[in-house]
Design an enzyme around this catalytic site. Structure first.
Site, PDB file in Angstrom:
ATOM      1  N   LYS A 297       0.818  -1.224   0.000  1.00 24.57           N
ATOM      2  CA  LYS A 297       0.000   0.000   0.000  1.00 24.57           C
ATOM      3  C   LYS A 297       0.849   1.270   0.000  1.00 24.57           C
ATOM      4  O   LYS A 297       0.490   2.281   0.601  1.00 24.57           O
ATOM      5  CB  LYS A 297      -0.968   0.016   1.196  1.00 24.57           C
ATOM      6  CG  LYS A 297      -1.777  -1.258   1.394  1.00 24.57           C
ATOM      7  CD  LYS A 297      -2.453  -1.732   0.114  1.00 24.57           C
ATOM      8  CE  LYS A 297      -3.514  -0.786  -0.389  1.00 24.57           C
ATOM      9  NZ  LYS A 297      -4.159  -1.248  -1.652  1.00 24.57           N
ATOM     10  N   THR A 298       1.979   1.206  -0.689  1.00 25.56           N
ATOM     11  CA  THR A 298       2.828   2.406  -0.797  1.00 25.56           C
ATOM     12  C   THR A 298       3.048   2.824  -2.246  1.00 25.56           C
ATOM     13  O   THR A 298       3.749   3.801  -2.498  1.00 25.56           O
ATOM     14  CB  THR A 298       4.206   2.155  -0.150  1.00 25.56           C
ATOM     15  OG1 THR A 298       4.846   1.052  -0.810  1.00 25.56           O
ATOM     16  CG2 THR A 298       4.081   1.870   1.336  1.00 25.56           C
TER      17      THR A 298
ATOM     18  N   GLY B 294      -6.174   2.914  -6.521  1.00 23.32           N
ATOM     19  CA  GLY B 294      -6.600   4.310  -6.483  1.00 23.32           C
ATOM     20  C   GLY B 294      -8.007   4.502  -5.980  1.00 23.32           C
ATOM     21  O   GLY B 294      -8.665   5.477  -6.337  1.00 23.32           O
TER      22      GLY B 294
END
Length: 872
Positions: free
Chosen positions: A604-605, A824
């Site tokens: 999640k980066t 996104g």
């Protein structure tokens, strides 16, 4: 006036009296010093005939048994602090070899000529339980400040010192050790060494016994003393009185002494030479055990298994005849008197039965008539190397032939142990061999000398693969061509030296379990196999308290992994980095299918975006997708690792140009994995590592929302604040979710773990915010870091998609290729209560990250600067 004259006369009288008193004091001191020295000389005079007498009857005043202050082991960590002369000094390397072989933790530092010693405590606890000086003179010549610090530490934390004094051509004939009531006599030639059986430090070493003959070299140091704190451990005689004319050749002298700590409260053991003499190694191990309060000690139990490979194999003239087989049986019974349950373990290749001379064929028959006297294990039927068989069915056929031979001749087939010729296929792993072994023989145990490498032998380990326990195998100096005693390589004295205190003896001494590889040819002709193990058992029995015993292979394997459970998981390496490994690895396999760099996360980066941007480069190639984990292989961090390197390499295509093409994989779970850095460094040590960092609070929240979208029950039942603040009472699924949210954000902790295995030049840390806002600049930095060519212009290849809210690949005709719908996503903003909690939770972690980035010379990302401002 009269008063002044009287005062002058009284003053002169006083001066005369003082001078007379000083002179008398000097004479008295000289007398006692002289008589004390003579007394000491007399005290240690004895003859060689007394060497086996009760040590209490020897004329050593210092030998009187005295109470030693017990060592408190609770105040220190079980680690040795080793001061060496240089990183490459021979004695330092010998000390390290013993520490590593014994699996003792240590820290090596260069002994400071001047300057500070390393920190000795951490949070009120001693960091070291024992201190070793390669050169004791570096200790005694320390400046008063550092010596006082060191000795205060030793007294307060019950820490002892071992020191070595190796004389050289510049050493004075006699020296007094600064600060100690101890005289050293240097560059002496010695002979006939004996152990003081009353020495309290003896554990493995047995005394009294005499090692007859000259000691190696003429640079020995002997110790003389006149204080009850000292006790001799090893006693020797002068070779001649020429060494030092005032020393008697009819006297025993100490070349190792024990300081009981009665002088200054610190226990020590001092050696008058290096570790070249085998008895010094033995006493050194006992000294470590005693001075560490038995925290760093070796058990007295030793398990040995002697394999005889290549039964029935060998050309005429090298095999066993009837007399040889009878000698084998007789010697086995003899060895059982010193090695409990000793049994030779015979490995057979049935194809070669009856292929020798008539006498040798009769020897084959006697072996089979004596089948119940031995243990048996299968070699390959035709003695072929398994890695040359490229499919499992061919291996199975060979094994079935050997099994049928065994059944025909009554050879047991259920002992669960096998050895491959030349250790082929065991390591590097040939998966077909393991599968065939299990299918045909039900093999549970094998052994190899190749894991992780042949040399140095002390690094050999075991591992478990496909439920087969692999044990380290040792050599004993006997090979297929080692047949005649007089023709032993280097001369027969080399074999005897190995047995009597040399490499073979040390193998037994330093390894709780030893599987020795020998061959059929070692038991014919001069029967060097029998000679070696009979003499080895005698020597071990004479000089040590070790308890030798033998266990069947499966029991032995279970015992091994009881002792070393940390070795169960293998550590794969690149077979092409070791010529021996490459020689026993299938020629159909290649090492070109390994990545040049890894994208390690965290999750999640933005790792998926980086992954797609990398694939746009014409010279960068990713792994093939996994049916279970999609674009991520997830090899180094989980159970996939146990499938082996062939499974891993099958995910990578063959590069068209191994120099210019860059294979890579992205697995975001690697970042916070405890196992991944070590495993990756072992297999791809030159790989470059890329990680992306965003605000850990945002990362935690994104992971929580990700789990909600995947309908994680805990994420659906509890809100974000409940997840991150839950206590130890929480149900397991909630605790797991909490860990997955919070722990990857300990950025400094995880990066430091990677930096323990990879250099700083191999690591690139990307600012996740910059990757999201200005990917072209970041990708230019990535290309430069990787050294990939040609340079790819991401400014022209990327375009921002306002509907998606992130950058996409620009295709021909103005079309775009963007991340999938799952990327996104728009989430509700994090609540302020959670934000405040996480800001506090990660405060110390962020401070440590800023220190780390400063040390690495990397700029602080904007989010980190903002968080640090909150700290102020």
């Amino acid at each position: 006036m009269n008063l002044i004259l009287k005062f002058r006369r009284s003053f002169r009288t006083l001066i005369v009296l003082l001078a007379t008193f000083c002179l008398v004091s000097i004479l008295i001191s000289a007398y006692f010093l002289y008589s004390g020295y003579k007394q000491e000389m007399t005290l240690i005079e004895t003859t060689a005939e007394a060497e086996c007498a009760d040590i209490k009857d020897l004329p050593y005043r210092s030998i009187e048994l005295r109470t030693i202050k017990p060592i408190d082991t609770s105040k220190t960590d079980p680690t040795v602090l080793l001061f060496v002369e240089s990183q490459y000094s021979q004695l330092g390397q010998d000390i390290i070899a013993i520490l590593e072989s014994s699996r003792f933790q240590y820290q090596m530092v260069i002994a400071p000529g001047k300057g500070d010693i390393p920190p000795l405590t951490d949070s009120g606890k001693g960091k070291y339980t024992l201190i070793i000086y390669e050169n004791i003179l570096k200790y005694v010549s320390m400046d008063s400040w550092n010596r006082e610090l060191l000795e205060k530490y030793c007294i307060e934390y019950s820490v002892s010192i071992i020191g070595f004094h190796k004389a050289n051509e510049n050493s004075l004939p006699t020296t007094q050790l600064k600060g100690f009531p101890l005289n050293l006599f240097n560059n002496v030639a010695l002979k006939d060494c004996s152990v003081n059986p009353q020495s309290p430090l003896l554990h493995i070493t047995k005394g009294p016994k005499v090692e007859k003959g000259p000691l190696p070299g003429e640079d020995w140091t002997i110790f003389q003393y006149n204080h009850s704190t000292y006790q001799p451990v090893l006693l020797t005689e002068l070779q001649s009185e020429k060494s030092l004319s005032f020393l008697s050749s009819q006297t025993l002298y100490a070349t190792i002494i024990q300081d009981l700590g009665l002088h200054d409260g610190i226990q020590r053991v001092l050696f008058g030479n290096n570790l070249n003499f085998w008895l010094h190694k033995l006493i050194f191990i006992d000294a470590i055990s005693f001075l560490s309060g038995k925290r760093l000690t070796l058990s007295l139990d030793r398990y040995i298994l002697v394999d005889i490979d290549d039964i029935f194999v060998g050309k005429e003239g090298t095999r066993m005849n009837v007399k040889d087989v009878k000698a084998l049986l007789e010697t086995q019974n003899l060895l059982r008197t010193q090695v409990a349950n000793f049994t030779f373990n015979l490995g057979f290749s049935g194809k070669f039965y009856h292929t020798g001379t008539e006498e040798e064929d009769e020897g084959d028959d006697l072996l089979l008539r004596s089948v119940d006297e031995f243990w048996w294990f299968p070699h390959m039927w035709s003695h072929m190397q398994p890695h040359l068989f490229h499919n499992e069915s061919s291996l199975v056929e060979q094994m079935i032939l050997n099994k049928e031979f065994a059944l025909e001749h009554g050879i047991p087939i259920n002992l669960g142990y096998a050895v491959a010729p030349h250790h082929s296929g065991v390591y590097p792993v040939h998966i077909q061999l393991y599968a065939a072994w299990k299918k045909v023989w039900g093999i549970q145990v094998t052994s190899t000398e190749e894991y992780p490498h042949l040399k140095p032998a002390r690094y050999r380990k075991g591992f478990i693969h496909n439920s087969i326990m692999v044990l380290p195998r040792q050599t004993c100096g006997l090979f297929t061509h080692t047949i005649f005693y007089k023709e032993y390589p280097g001369g027969p004295q080399e074999l005897d030296k190995s047995i009597k205190g040399g490499e073979l003896f040390l193998t037994i001494l330093l390894n709780p379990i030893s599987i020795f590889m020998t061959h059929l040819s070692n038991y014919g002709n001069d029967r060097l196999g029998l000679y070696t193990f009979v003499n080895l058992a005698n020597f071990v029995h004479s000089w040590t308290n070790l308890k030798l015993q033998t266990l069947p292979p499966v029991q032995l394997a279970h015992k091994y992994f009881e002792l070393f459970p940390e070795q169960k998981d293998p550590l794969w390496q690149n077979p092409c980095d070791d010529k021996r490994h490459k020689d026993i690895w299938s020629r159909e396999k290649t090492c070109d299918h390994l990545p040049k760099f890894l994208v390690i996360g965290p999750q999640k980066t933005g790792t998926t975006a980086l992954y797609l941007f990398l694939l746009m480069h014409p010279s960068i190639i990713s792994n093939l997708p996994s049916p279970k984990t999609f674009e991520e292989v997830q090899f180094f961090n989980g159970n996939n690792y146990h499938k082996g390197i062939e499974w891993y390499m099958d995910f990578f295509p063959t590069p068209s140009n191994i120099t210019s093409d860059f294979l890579f994989e992205k697995s975001a779970n690697y970042f916070h994995s405890e196992e991944a850095p070590k495993r990756a460094a072992s297999l791809v040590p030159k790989a470059k590592i890329i990680t992306i960092l965003i605000d850990p609070s945002d990362r935690a929240y994104s992971w929580y929302q990700h789990q909600r979208s995947h309908e994680d029950p805990a994420a659906l039942r509890f809100n974000f604040y409940e997840v991150i603040t839950t206590g130890h009472w929480a149900p397991p699924d909630l605790k797991t979710l909490q860990r997955r949210c919070l722990v990857p954000g300990w950025y400094a902790v995880h990066i430091e773990r990677w930096l323990a295995y990879f250099s700083t030049s191999q690591l690139l840390i990307i600012d996740g915010q910059q990757l999201r806002s200005d990917p072209a600049t970041v990708m230019d930095e990535v290309q430069k870091f990787l050294g990939v060519t040609p340079h790819y212009n991401y400014s022209e290849a990327l375009t921002f998609d306002p509907q998606k809210g992130f950058w996409c690949q620009l295709l021909e005709g103005g079309k775009t290729k963007c991340l999938g719908k799952s990327k996104g996503r728009k989430y509700p903003p994090m609540d302020s209560e959670s934000r405040t909690f996480l800001s506090s939770y990660y405060r110390d972690h962020n401070v440590e990250l800023s220190k780390l980035l400063h040390r690495l010379g990397q700029p602080l990302p904007s989010w980190l600067r903002q968080e640090l401002q909150k700290v102020r």
